[in-house]
Design an enzyme around this catalytic site. Sequence first.
Site, PDB file in Angstrom:
ATOM      1  N   GLY A 176       0.825  -1.212   0.000  1.00 32.77           N
ATOM      2  CA  GLY A 176       0.000   0.000   0.000  1.00 32.77           C
ATOM      3  C   GLY A 176       0.852   1.251   0.000  1.00 32.77           C
ATOM      4  N   CYS A 177       1.151   1.758   1.190  1.00 34.52           N
ATOM      5  CA  CYS A 177       1.835   3.046   1.313  1.00 34.52           C
ATOM      6  C   CYS A 177       3.266   3.025   0.790  1.00 34.52           C
ATOM      7  CB  CYS A 177       1.806   3.507   2.770  1.00 34.52           C
ATOM      8  SG  CYS A 177       0.126   3.783   3.368  1.00 34.52           S
ATOM      9  N   ILE A 178       3.992   1.957   1.043  1.00 35.85           N
ATOM     10  CA  ILE A 178       5.377   1.896   0.554  1.00 35.85           C
ATOM     11  C   ILE A 178       5.388   1.862  -0.965  1.00 35.85           C
ATOM     12  CG2 ILE A 178       7.468   0.494   0.479  1.00 35.85           C
ATOM     13  CD1 ILE A 178       6.824  -0.321   3.387  1.00 35.85           C
ATOM     14  N   SER A 237       4.435   5.247  -2.366  1.00 37.68           N
ATOM     15  CA  SER A 237       5.502   6.236  -2.174  1.00 37.68           C
ATOM     16  C   SER A 237       6.668   5.990  -3.111  1.00 37.68           C
ATOM     17  CB  SER A 237       5.977   6.217  -0.711  1.00 37.68           C
ATOM     18  OG  SER A 237       4.929   6.604   0.148  1.00 37.68           O
TER      19      SER A 237
END
Length: 101
Positions: A83-85, A88
Amino acid sequence: IFYTKVCFEHPTDGGIFTQKIPLLRTWTKDNPLVEIDDNVAPRAGDSVLVKQYPSAFFGTNLACNLRAINVDTCIIIGCSTSGCIRASVLDGMQHGFRCIV
């Protein structure tokens, strides 16, 4: 070191992200779950950015801050690799940074 945390205060914060996952709206500044773990707490000189989407770059001034100090490579760590990694890393790459997970 730049840290990020997620925090929603206004009903429109998070846009479609919080509409898709309404439970995220409980992540307010008074919720201890949005705090950075003390084991990796920011130190003097570190920066904490509040984000409202998976990417640390989207809707934040992270890219500008990194360019201002001549950073060309980011080491990205976190809790949600898919998700976030991932978000990013993709955004960081699109901003011209070399990203390492």
